[in-house]
Design a protein around this motif. Structure first.
Motif, PDB file in Angstrom:
ATOM      1  N   SER A  97      90.951  25.528 -73.538  1.00  0.00           N
ATOM      2  CA  SER A  97      91.782  25.065 -73.041  1.00  0.00           C
ATOM      3  C   SER A  97      91.931  23.248 -72.536  1.00  0.00           C
ATOM      4  O   SER A  97      92.120  22.395 -72.939  1.00  0.00           O
ATOM      5  CB  SER A  97      93.195  25.175 -72.115  1.00  0.00           C
ATOM      6  N   VAL A  98      90.842  23.486 -71.473  1.00  0.00           N
ATOM      7  CA  VAL A  98      90.072  21.754 -70.916  1.00  0.00           C
ATOM      8  C   VAL A  98      89.164  21.044 -71.904  1.00  0.00           C
ATOM      9  O   VAL A  98      89.981  19.777 -72.538  1.00  0.00           O
ATOM     10  CB  VAL A  98      89.317  22.035 -70.398  1.00  0.00           C
ATOM     11  N   THR A  99      89.137  21.540 -73.212  1.00  0.00           N
ATOM     12  CA  THR A  99      87.851  20.822 -74.300  1.00  0.00           C
ATOM     13  C   THR A  99      89.123  20.634 -74.889  1.00  0.00           C
ATOM     14  O   THR A  99      88.415  19.147 -75.804  1.00  0.00           O
ATOM     15  CB  THR A  99      86.725  22.032 -74.890  1.00  0.00           C
ATOM     16  N   LEU A 100      89.816  21.063 -75.250  1.00  0.00           N
ATOM     17  CA  LEU A 100      91.000  20.635 -76.199  1.00  0.00           C
ATOM     18  C   LEU A 100      92.326  19.269 -76.118  1.00  0.00           C
ATOM     19  O   LEU A 100      91.916  18.431 -76.753  1.00  0.00           O
ATOM     20  CB  LEU A 100      92.117  21.829 -76.201  1.00  0.00           C
ATOM     21  N   ARG A 101      92.380  19.382 -74.108  1.00  0.00           N
ATOM     22  CA  ARG A 101      92.948  18.927 -73.637  1.00  0.00           C
ATOM     23  C   ARG A 101      92.097  17.204 -73.161  1.00  0.00           C
ATOM     24  O   ARG A 101      92.581  16.144 -73.622  1.00  0.00           O
ATOM     25  CB  ARG A 101      93.177  19.124 -72.381  1.00  0.00           C
ATOM     26  N   ALA A 102      90.839  17.541 -72.901  1.00  0.00           N
ATOM     27  CA  ALA A 102      90.138  16.357 -73.599  1.00  0.00           C
ATOM     28  C   ALA A 102      89.459  15.405 -74.856  1.00  0.00           C
ATOM     29  O   ALA A 102      89.756  13.967 -74.567  1.00  0.00           O
ATOM     30  CB  ALA A 102      88.084  16.715 -72.729  1.00  0.00           C
ATOM     31  N   ALA A 103      89.179  16.732 -76.098  1.00  0.00           N
ATOM     32  CA  ALA A 103      89.486  16.056 -76.585  1.00  0.00           C
ATOM     33  C   ALA A 103      90.548  14.996 -77.448  1.00  0.00           C
ATOM     34  O   ALA A 103      90.039  13.912 -78.303  1.00  0.00           O
ATOM     35  CB  ALA A 103      88.786  16.975 -78.127  1.00  0.00           C
ATOM     36  N   VAL A 104      91.665  15.711 -77.382  1.00  0.00           N
ATOM     37  CA  VAL A 104      93.024  14.788 -77.753  1.00  0.00           C
ATOM     38  C   VAL A 104      93.113  13.347 -76.686  1.00  0.00           C
ATOM     39  O   VAL A 104      93.554  12.519 -77.533  1.00  0.00           O
ATOM     40  CB  VAL A 104      93.842  15.927 -77.334  1.00  0.00           C
TER      41      VAL A 104
END
Length: 177
Positions: free
Chosen positions: A64-71
């Motif tokens: 979830s944190v990785t997805l937030r950072a990618a976005v």
């Protein structure tokens, strides 16, 4: 050692390098955040949530944190006009997936985890970002699948064969030993 490359179909052209030195700023801005997602996906615990809920919740939280950072990184970049729409579509997919992984990360039991696991994975399709990759001139299919050109024009069906040749060391005097 001599290497030879052959294509199953067509002609190979372009560089065989496939690193940041052959990419433009937009390709790098795309690949860095997307690659981190794939890295975290590959770190999925061996035991499923029924057997080790805590490990799976921690992994879902990292995802979830990785997805937030990618976005955030994808949104922060100024994309060429021809690419912007496809990157926006990918961002929407990533946000949908992130919501499910964030809920899986705080699941009270395995059933609640599984409730968000499948939709979270479904939102991260196997061809994640294929339209954006194609618009950026990157391979738009995973290796081993037919698709557009990869960076440098080499196709994913290219194969390498190696043959050995004799190498005669130099004695330093300009003559072969």
């Amino acid at each position: 050692m001599t290497c030879a490359f052959a294509a199953q179909n067509g002609k190979l052209t372009g560089s065989l390098r496939n690193d940041a030195l052959t990419l433009d700023e937009h390709q790098v801005a795309f690949l860095k955040p997307v690659n981190t997602i794939e890295t975290v996906l590959a770190e999925q615990p061996d035991e499923d949530a029924d057997e080790d809920l805590e490990a799976n919740r921690k992994w879902a939280a990292r995802l979830s944190v990785t997805l937030r950072a990618a976005v955030a990184r994808l949104r922060a970049h100024q994309w060429p006009a021809a690419t912007g729409e496809s990157v926006d579509g990918l961002v929407a997919e990533l946000e949908a997936a992130r919501e499910h992984w964030a809920r899986a990360a705080v699941a009270g039991d395995a059933d609640a985890f599984w409730e968000h696991y499948d939709p979270g994975f479904d939102a991260l399709t196997p061809d994640l970002g294929a339209k954006a990759r194609g618009a950026l001139g990157l391979r738009d299919a995973r290796p081993g699948k037919q698709g557009g050109p990869s960076v440098g024009g080499a196709t994913p069906t290219a194969t390498a064969t190696a043959t050995s040749t004799a190498v005669v060391p130099s004695t330093g005097s300009g003559t072969a030993a």
